[in-house]
Design a protein around this motif. Structure first.
Motif, PDB file in Angstrom:
ATOM      1  N   GLU A   1       0.179   9.026  -1.939  1.00 30.52           N
ATOM      2  CA  GLU A   1       0.308   8.427  -0.593  1.00 30.52           C
ATOM      3  C   GLU A   1       1.651   7.709  -0.457  1.00 30.52           C
ATOM      4  O   GLU A   1       2.304   7.760   0.580  1.00 30.52           O
ATOM      5  CB  GLU A   1      -0.791   7.394  -0.323  1.00 30.52           C
ATOM      6  CG  GLU A   1      -2.202   7.943  -0.245  1.00 30.52           C
ATOM      7  CD  GLU A   1      -2.787   8.257  -1.613  1.00 30.52           C
ATOM      8  OE1 GLU A   1      -2.278   7.715  -2.636  1.00 30.52           O
ATOM      9  OE2 GLU A   1      -3.738   9.051  -1.679  1.00 30.52           O
ATOM     10  N   LYS A   2       2.037   7.044  -1.526  1.00 26.57           N
ATOM     11  CA  LYS A   2       3.294   6.293  -1.480  1.00 26.57           C
ATOM     12  C   LYS A   2       4.487   7.254  -1.384  1.00 26.57           C
ATOM     13  O   LYS A   2       5.453   6.990  -0.670  1.00 26.57           O
ATOM     14  CB  LYS A   2       3.405   5.409  -2.724  1.00 26.57           C
ATOM     15  CG  LYS A   2       4.003   4.045  -2.434  1.00 26.57           C
ATOM     16  CD  LYS A   2       4.310   3.308  -3.710  1.00 26.57           C
ATOM     17  CE  LYS A   2       3.094   2.577  -4.252  1.00 26.57           C
ATOM     18  NZ  LYS A   2       3.407   1.920  -5.545  1.00 26.57           N
ATOM     19  N   ILE A   3       4.397   8.370  -2.103  1.00 27.79           N
ATOM     20  CA  ILE A   3       5.479   9.370  -2.022  1.00 27.79           C
ATOM     21  C   ILE A   3       5.596   9.871  -0.580  1.00 27.79           C
ATOM     22  O   ILE A   3       6.692   9.937  -0.016  1.00 27.79           O
ATOM     23  CB  ILE A   3       5.200  10.570  -2.968  1.00 27.79           C
ATOM     24  CG1 ILE A   3       5.311  10.134  -4.429  1.00 27.79           C
ATOM     25  CG2 ILE A   3       6.178  11.710  -2.682  1.00 27.79           C
ATOM     26  CD1 ILE A   3       4.903  11.222  -5.423  1.00 27.79           C
ATOM     27  N   ALA A   4       4.463  10.188   0.038  1.00 28.20           N
ATOM     28  CA  ALA A   4       4.490  10.723   1.401  1.00 28.20           C
ATOM     29  C   ALA A   4       5.037   9.694   2.396  1.00 28.20           C
ATOM     30  O   ALA A   4       5.816  10.036   3.295  1.00 28.20           O
ATOM     31  CB  ALA A   4       3.080  11.164   1.800  1.00 28.20           C
ATOM     32  N   PHE A   5       4.670   8.443   2.218  1.00 30.60           N
ATOM     33  CA  PHE A   5       5.170   7.363   3.076  1.00 30.60           C
ATOM     34  C   PHE A   5       6.687   7.204   2.873  1.00 30.60           C
ATOM     35  O   PHE A   5       7.477   7.162   3.828  1.00 30.60           O
ATOM     36  CB  PHE A   5       4.416   6.067   2.722  1.00 30.60           C
ATOM     37  CG  PHE A   5       4.730   4.878   3.583  1.00 30.60           C
ATOM     38  CD1 PHE A   5       5.336   5.007   4.833  1.00 30.60           C
ATOM     39  CD2 PHE A   5       4.396   3.592   3.138  1.00 30.60           C
ATOM     40  CE1 PHE A   5       5.605   3.895   5.618  1.00 30.60           C
ATOM     41  CE2 PHE A   5       4.669   2.475   3.925  1.00 30.60           C
ATOM     42  CZ  PHE A   5       5.281   2.630   5.151  1.00 30.60           C
ATOM     43  N   GLY A   6       7.109   7.178   1.615  1.00 32.17           N
ATOM     44  CA  GLY A   6       8.530   7.029   1.300  1.00 32.17           C
ATOM     45  C   GLY A   6       9.345   8.179   1.854  1.00 32.17           C
ATOM     46  O   GLY A   6      10.468   8.001   2.330  1.00 32.17           O
ATOM     47  N   LYS A   7       8.752   9.351   1.854  1.00 27.82           N
ATOM     48  CA  LYS A   7       9.439  10.526   2.377  1.00 27.82           C
ATOM     49  C   LYS A   7       9.686  10.382   3.883  1.00 27.82           C
ATOM     50  O   LYS A   7      10.779  10.660   4.374  1.00 27.82           O
ATOM     51  CB  LYS A   7       8.590  11.764   2.089  1.00 27.82           C
ATOM     52  CG  LYS A   7       9.238  13.045   2.496  1.00 27.82           C
ATOM     53  CD  LYS A   7       8.397  14.209   2.034  1.00 27.82           C
ATOM     54  CE  LYS A   7       9.030  15.520   2.439  1.00 27.82           C
ATOM     55  NZ  LYS A   7       8.294  16.666   1.917  1.00 27.82           N
TER      56      LYS A   7
END
Ligand code: HEC
Ligand code: HEC
Length: 323
Positions: free
Chosen positions: A44-50
């Protein structure tokens, strides 16, 4: 970058985490990505950061995101000698690739920034890059209810600088590029390199001195050194600008050579257009600068050997994590 891709990547990561619990072999795939204790990697954090990485509201004029200068199709560089910032301002340097940046021990050509979290603040505030401020960025992003929800659900706090820097750095950590043909060769697949490329690797690692500063696996030793690019470095004296120490004039962080055939032009100022030009720089022994590393010495190669060296460098491409 569309939403489908982030879903796909998120799913991939979940699979990897799943494997992590079950298989010893897969465990290495995921556990090899280093991260700080207070910022574990989650899908989830990767997707948000992206989303944030591609969000133009991070710049003063809403026209530029991180990806404007770190383009996925160019191994996260921009193909310019020096990047262009907001309103056409000229950035100080050439944009480096951020692939594999989770492994880097220091950031920026001065090697002064110690974490990816800290690094996020630099381009946002640099007037030659995004020309904004964290305060201004948060004011804009907080109007976005989706972002406020993500901050709450992932970090359990309001959208603030902590959230923005932790999310973007986690996305950057997910950008791994370590499955090039050279890696397959190194893992034992002898046919992964052809004879020309193999001869180039031998030149790079045995006949010449390149691996003293650009060793595998990252093809950098992370030190801040001078490769004798100039006799007089002019307005950009490298790490000298941090402490004003004479011995640091003309020194720059040794860049990783992974994906190097996709990241032209080369050097901190993008002054070299081709890999051949770079090789000629080294074979001429570099410019006569007092801080030039003693390792850099004149050598001579035949045209065939120059081609072999270039061919080897071209085997360091791996865009599988990007596509
Ligand atoms: C205007 C173009 C531009 C924009 C926009 C930009 N960068 Fe960069 N980036 C650069 C340049 C140029 C450098 C090298 C600066 C230096 O070394 O002094 C760099 C360096 C970096 C590095 C260090 C890489 C290394 O090898 O040490 C990271 C990480 C990075 N940028 C991430 C980001 C993130 C995250 C954003 C968005 C918040 C961003 N950049 C926005 C141009 C840009
Ligand atoms: C003493 C350390 C050292 C040695 C030895 C060395 N390099 Fe470098 N290399 C550097 C540094 C430092 C830079 C960045 C200099 C700058 O930007 O001003 C660099 C930059 C490069 C670049 C440009 C990368 C980019 O993304 O801009 C290439 C390609 C390269 N080196 C290849 C080689 C090859 C091939 C050899 C062997 C012939 C070699 N290097 C030997 C330190 C070294």
């Amino acid at each position: 970058m569309n939403f489908n891709k982030s879903v796909f990547f998120g799913a991939l990561l979940i699979i990897l985490i799943g494997w992590n619990c079950s298989g010893p072999e897969e465990k290495t795939v995921f556990s090899k990505i280093p991260f700080p204790k207070d910022n574990p990697i989650t899908a989830e954090k990767i997707a948000f950061g992206k989303r944030l990485f591609f969000d133009k509201r991070l710049s003063r004029n809403n026209e530029m995101s991180c990806a404007t200068c770190h383009r996925p199709d160019k191994a996260f560089t921009d193909g310019l000698p020096k990047s262009k910032g907001v309103n056409g301002a000229l950035a100080m340097r050439n944009a480096p690739s951020i692939l594999n940046s989770s492994y880097f021990k220091r950031y920026m050509y001065d090697g002064e920034v110690k974490t990816l979290e800290e690094q996020v603040l630099v381009p946002i505030q640099d007037h030659r890059e995004m020309g904004s401020s964290m305060k201004e960025v948060l004011r804009k992003l907080s109007k976005d209810s989706r972002y406020r929800e993500l901050a709450k659900s992932i970090f359990n706090r309001e959208l603030d600088a902590y959230v923005v820097t932790r999310a973007i750095s986690t996305y950057e950590r997910s950008l791994i590029s370590r499955s090039s043909r050279f890696d397959r060769y190194r893992a034992g697949e002898k046919t992964a390199l052809n004879a020309n490329e193999l001869a180039g690797w031998k030149l790079f690692s045995e006949k010449l001195y390149c691996t003293k500063c650009h060793p595998a696996p990252d093809f950098t030793n992370y030190r801040v050194l001078s490769n004798g690019l100039y006799r007089d470095y002019g307005t950009d004296q490298g790490r000298f600008r941090i402490n004003g120490e004479e011995k640091e004039k003309g020194t720059f962080k040794v860049p990783s050579l992974r994906n190097v055939s996709l990241t032209a032009p080369y050097m901190h100022d993008g002054s070299m257009k081709t890999l051949k030009e770079v090789i000629l720089h080294y074979s001429n022994g570099g410019a006569d600068h007092p801080n030039k590393s003693a390792i850099i010495q004149r050598f001579s190669l035949t045209d065939l050997e120059i081609n072999q060296l270039c061919s080897f460098l071209e085997t360091l491409v791996d865009t599988s994590g990007v596509n």
